[in-house]
Structures are given as C-alpha cells and as structure tokens.
Design a protein around this motif. Structure first.
Motif, mmCIF file in Angstrom:
data_model
loop_
_atom_site.group_PDB
_atom_site.id
_atom_site.type_symbol
_atom_site.label_atom_id
_atom_site.label_comp_id
_atom_site.label_asym_id
_atom_site.label_seq_id
_atom_site.Cartn_x
_atom_site.Cartn_y
_atom_site.Cartn_z
ATOM 1 N N MET A 1 0.624 -1.252 0.008
ATOM 2 C CA MET A 1 -0.030 -0.056 0.056
ATOM 3 C C MET A 1 0.820 1.197 0.095
ATOM 4 S SD MET A 1 -2.653 1.341 2.820
ATOM 5 C CE MET A 1 -1.476 2.178 3.779
ATOM 6 N N LYS A 2 0.983 2.078 -1.081
ATOM 7 C CA LYS A 2 1.528 3.001 -1.046
ATOM 8 C C LYS A 2 0.924 4.281 -1.873
ATOM 9 C CE LYS A 2 6.302 4.924 -2.402
ATOM 10 N NZ LYS A 2 6.453 5.585 -1.166
ATOM 11 N N SER A 3 1.008 5.399 -1.463
ATOM 12 C CA SER A 3 0.206 6.581 -2.116
ATOM 13 C C SER A 3 0.996 7.025 -3.274
ATOM 14 C CB SER A 3 -0.032 7.695 -0.904
ATOM 15 O OG SER A 3 1.002 8.060 -0.488
ATOM 16 N N LYS A 4 0.437 7.820 -4.089
ATOM 17 C CA LYS A 4 1.200 8.194 -5.171
ATOM 18 C C LYS A 4 2.075 9.326 -4.937
ATOM 19 C CE LYS A 4 -1.602 5.648 -8.131
ATOM 20 N NZ LYS A 4 -1.094 4.917 -8.889
ATOM 21 N N MET A 5 3.116 9.672 -5.798
ATOM 22 C CA MET A 5 3.943 10.873 -5.404
ATOM 23 C C MET A 5 3.424 11.920 -6.028
ATOM 24 S SD MET A 5 7.389 8.870 -6.868
ATOM 25 C CE MET A 5 6.838 8.812 -8.325
ATOM 26 N N ILE A 6 3.848 12.976 -5.258
ATOM 27 C CA ILE A 6 3.709 14.288 -5.821
ATOM 28 C C ILE A 6 4.929 15.058 -5.795
ATOM 29 C CG2 ILE A 6 2.391 16.620 -5.195
ATOM 30 C CD1 ILE A 6 0.476 15.187 -3.626
ATOM 31 N N TRP A 7 5.114 15.808 -6.822
ATOM 32 C CA TRP A 7 6.311 16.565 -7.085
ATOM 33 C C TRP A 7 5.853 18.263 -7.173
ATOM 34 C CZ3 TRP A 7 10.756 14.707 -10.647
ATOM 35 C CH2 TRP A 7 11.194 13.366 -10.268
ATOM 36 N N VAL A 30 4.920 16.615 0.209
ATOM 37 C CA VAL A 30 5.444 16.239 -1.022
ATOM 38 C C VAL A 30 6.555 15.331 -1.276
ATOM 39 C CG1 VAL A 30 4.308 18.187 -2.208
ATOM 40 C CG2 VAL A 30 6.667 18.203 -1.589
ATOM 41 N N ASP A 31 6.749 14.611 -2.205
ATOM 42 C CA ASP A 31 8.009 13.684 -2.481
ATOM 43 C C ASP A 31 9.026 14.355 -3.055
ATOM 44 O OD1 ASP A 31 6.669 10.762 -1.905
ATOM 45 O OD2 ASP A 31 5.213 11.997 -2.974
ATOM 46 N N VAL A 177 2.432 12.839 -9.911
ATOM 47 C CA VAL A 177 2.084 14.048 -10.905
ATOM 48 C C VAL A 177 3.132 15.059 -10.404
ATOM 49 C CG1 VAL A 177 -0.497 13.635 -11.058
ATOM 50 C CG2 VAL A 177 0.564 14.970 -8.913
ATOM 51 N N LEU A 178 3.329 16.147 -11.482
ATOM 52 C CA LEU A 178 3.995 17.170 -11.018
ATOM 53 C C LEU A 178 3.154 18.288 -11.281
ATOM 54 C CD1 LEU A 178 6.801 18.837 -11.026
ATOM 55 C CD2 LEU A 178 6.658 18.920 -13.733
ATOM 56 N N LEU A 179 2.824 18.792 -9.924
ATOM 57 C CA LEU A 179 1.903 19.842 -9.773
ATOM 58 C C LEU A 179 2.379 21.344 -9.857
ATOM 59 C CD1 LEU A 179 -0.956 20.887 -8.692
ATOM 60 C CD2 LEU A 179 -0.147 20.764 -6.440
ATOM 61 N N ASP A 180 2.013 22.036 -10.872
ATOM 62 C CA ASP A 180 2.397 23.342 -11.332
ATOM 63 C C ASP A 180 1.291 24.303 -10.880
ATOM 64 O OD1 ASP A 180 3.732 25.403 -12.311
ATOM 65 O OD2 ASP A 180 3.724 24.970 -14.318
ATOM 66 N N THR A 181 1.359 24.954 -9.861
ATOM 67 C CA THR A 181 0.324 25.855 -9.427
ATOM 68 C C THR A 181 1.157 26.900 -8.398
ATOM 69 O OG1 THR A 181 -1.667 26.125 -8.289
ATOM 70 C CG2 THR A 181 -0.511 24.409 -7.450
ATOM 71 N N LYS A 182 0.322 28.206 -8.334
ATOM 72 C CA LYS A 182 0.679 29.028 -7.146
ATOM 73 C C LYS A 182 -0.259 28.965 -5.992
ATOM 74 C CE LYS A 182 4.375 30.862 -9.253
ATOM 75 N NZ LYS A 182 4.519 30.043 -10.384
ATOM 76 N N ASP A 183 -1.443 28.458 -6.578
ATOM 77 C CA ASP A 183 -2.565 28.195 -5.415
ATOM 78 C C ASP A 183 -2.056 27.103 -4.234
ATOM 79 O OD1 ASP A 183 -5.001 27.818 -4.012
ATOM 80 O OD2 ASP A 183 -6.113 27.673 -5.802
ATOM 81 N N LEU A 184 -1.829 27.739 -3.132
ATOM 82 C CA LEU A 184 -1.385 26.681 -2.115
ATOM 83 C C LEU A 184 -2.392 25.784 -1.658
ATOM 84 C CD1 LEU A 184 0.451 29.385 0.054
ATOM 85 C CD2 LEU A 184 1.310 28.129 -1.806
ATOM 86 N N SER A 185 -3.493 26.134 -1.961
ATOM 87 C CA SER A 185 -4.834 25.184 -1.244
ATOM 88 C C SER A 185 -4.877 23.930 -2.093
ATOM 89 C CB SER A 185 -6.039 25.722 -1.329
ATOM 90 O OG SER A 185 -6.657 26.219 -2.749
#
Length: 380
Positions: A1-7, A30-31, A177-185
């Motif tokens: 059981m391993k959650s997905k990575m977030i970059w 985040v990873d 996923v590679l998250l590209d956002t300035k929205d901290l929420s």
C-alpha cells in the motif's frame, strides 16, 4: 500500500514566490521539488526533501537530474529523425552511466513527442510529461507502453482535479504528478488525494468467537503512532497471518483512563501485524516504521510509529471461527483493549463472549519473512 507521488514545480517567478510554494509543499508532505540547478541549495536549506534539478550535468546536492528543459523535450531544439542523434537521449545515458538518478521532461505537442517521451521513458528513472491539447490519450498510451519498463510516470497537472484524473487513468494510473500551481490550497488538496489514490480496500470478514480465556502473564506491545485515529480505526493483528483481527485504537473515552487516539494496544510480542502488502512481528516495530491503519470497511491509510512500548501484562486468548477455520489472537486482558464487531462497533475483550461476531481479515496464502508465498503453512 503506497500512495502516489507528488512533485512540486518551482522553477519560475521570483524566489520569494517559489519559496512559499516549496515550503507549503514540504508541509504537505510532497515527495520532491523540481527547481533550476541554481536553487538546489536554497531548497535544501528549507528542509529535508528530495530535490530534482533541471540540468545537463551533475548538480551538487540534487537527488535527480531532469533532462529536457532547453532541449528537445520542451521543443527548444527540434526532434531528430533518429533518436540516436538526440542530445537529450545522449545526456540521459551519460548521466545514468555515472550512477545518477535521471528524469526526462517532455512536452507532448503531438504524436512525435509522445513517441519521444516513450523513448526517454525506456532510459530514465522518471518520465515527466506535460500535456497540451490532449492529456488523457497520450497518458494512456504511455502507461500501456511503459508498463514493463522500470520508470515512474509523472504527468504535469495544474490542480487537484487533474491529479485525480491522472491517478485514475487506466485503473493503475500514473505513479505520481508534477503539480504546477501558485494556489497553495491546491497543493494541500492534491496531497490529500494522493494519500488515498490507488489504495484498495481490504476485504473484512465476520468470524464467530468460540473461546475467550485468560492465559497468564506475557509481553504485549503498544504501538503509539504519529497519527490520530478515530472511532472504528485500528490495526490488523493476529497469531496467524491468514486470520488477523481488527484491534481497535484507544480513541474511545473510558472511565478508567483518558483516550489515546494515537495508540493501538496491539497484542503479544509474537503476533503478526499487517503493514501494506506484508506482515511484521509486533516485536520488530520501532520508531519511524510505517504501519497500516484500517477501519471496519477495510479502508486503509498509512501511519508512522512514534514509539513502541513492550510491557509485561496479563493476557487473554481469543479464538474465532472463520468459515470453519479457527483463527487466534492474544491480547492484553484489560477493559481498554477492544476488537470490532460485525456492526463495526468496538467491544472490550473483557466483555467479549462466545458467539459474538467480530471483524477479521483473511488471506488464503502463506507468508515467508512477511511476504506472500504460494505454500501450505499450518499455524496453530
């Protein structure tokens, strides 16, 4: 059981803007953080997180070198007709030969770039893909085409909704996923989605109690986690790996002691505890280890051990019939130690009686050093 990575992508804008994104990402667990090579040390100073750097060579302090920005991957240079002449391919191979972890960065502009991404994915440890007009179809193709390759697929997303879609594409989904956002929420929302994405509920079954008997003194294990548990949650523990009881957390108020929602008084030192796809002995656990927290529906999440307490206490043997198979557990004989009934209600072992129905998890497979094996093993 391993959650997905977030970059987290933090290579554009002022450092102060990027710093806020990076620190929020770290706080959200985040990873990895993806930055330009010049910012690696700045990120390292903020905390202990894996850092990926856009570069064409080794970067001091970087854990992963990302190839493609300013090259063929992002379209700065044209794709060669023959990949053997690709600068990005040559750079990735050279870095891999040095023993470095390498990621490819490819913007999928059309089918040619999708094919180029597949080529880079067969070379690199990670493949970062950025969709343009179409996202799902190229992603499905890459998931299918690279499933036998030793590469982690990480598409770029702008928000938590896009991340959820990536995690669910073709059932298996992407590795992260590679998250590209300035929205901290959105960083926090994506982290919440990633924690449960790809985690399959365990099958919980009902067993009928056939024996409850005091067995004298022994050493039992309290597992104190860095996580708060709620009513209905606990851990799967048993004397047999193919019959593990849902032992409730001490999240319930009691007239005897204050609630300890971080604790599971799990059982005797010899017992197995389910941790992801494996089992471990309770006696092996230590601070920093991962454990699996489960509720009556079989929903799983990961917890972290903060402390393990082994103390000599009076014990009670609980046996139960699971479809003709007898499963057992030995627990501390005290009011605060509880199992979970078929109605998903906690019941104290001191109130448990023959005929009661309790929840267990069973796997018709043997275990060797905690790993599943196709072998007949008899445990009594």
């Amino acid at each position: 059981m391993k959650s997905k990575m977030i970059w987290i992508k933090a290579d554009e804008g002022s450092w102060e803007e990027r710093k806020t994104v990076v620190t929020t990402g770290m706080e959200s667990g985040v990873d990895a953080v993806l930055v330009n090579a010049a910012d690696v040390e700045k990120v390292k100073e903020l905390g202990n997180v894996k850092v990926a750097a856009f570069a064409a060579g080794q970067v001091e302090g970087a854990d992963i070198i990302v190839v493609g920005k300013g090259g063929e991957g992002d379209g700065t240079k044209p794709l060669p007709p023959d990949y053997s002449g690709s600068l990005d391919v040559t750079t990735a191979l050279r870095l891999k030969e040095k023993g470095l972890k390498v990621a490819a960065y490819v913007i999928i502009r059309n089918k040619d770039y999708e094919n180029f991404a597949a080529e880079m994915g067969s070379i690199c440890d990670y493949l970062i893909t950025i969709g343009t007009d179409w996202q799902v179809i190229p992603l499905e193709n890459l998931i299918a085409g690279l499933q036998k390759k030793d590469v982690k697929l990480i598409p770029g997303v702008k928000n938590a909704e896009e991340a959820k879609l990536a995690f669910e594409t073709m059932e298996h989904g992407t590795d992260g996923v590679l998250l590209d956002t300035k929205d901290l929420s959105q960083i926090k929302k994506t982290a919440e989605i990633a924690e449960s994405a790809g985690v399959i509920n365990l099958r919980m079954q009902t067993a009928v109690v056939t024996r409850v008997e005091s067995v004298g003194m022994g050493d039992r294990v309290c597992v104190d986690t860095c996580n708060l548990m709620v009513r209905g949650e606990g851990m799967l523990v048993g004397s047999q790996a193919n019959g593990m009881f849902l032992v409730h957390s001490e999240s319930e108020e009691s007239p005897y002691v204050a609630s300890r929602p971080f604790r599971v008084n799990a059982g005797a030192v010899h017992a197995y505890i389910k941790v992801g796809e494996k089992t471990r002995y309770l006696s092996e656990l230590k601070a920093g280890d991962e454990v699996t927290i489960v509720d009556g529906e079989g929903k799983q999440r990961t917890g972290v051990v903060g402390r393990v307490k082994i103390e000599r206490r009076p014990l009670v043997l609980v046996e139960a019939d699971l479809n003709g198979k007898i499963v057992k557990n030995i627990l501390q004989n005290a009011e605060t130690i509880k199992l979970v009934t078929a109605d998903k209600e906690p019941v104290s072992v001191t109130e448990l009686k023959v005929g009661d129905e309790i929840l267990v998890h069973s796997e018709d497979i043997g275990r060797h050093f905690g790993m599943k094996i196709e072998e007949t093993i008899i445990e009594k």
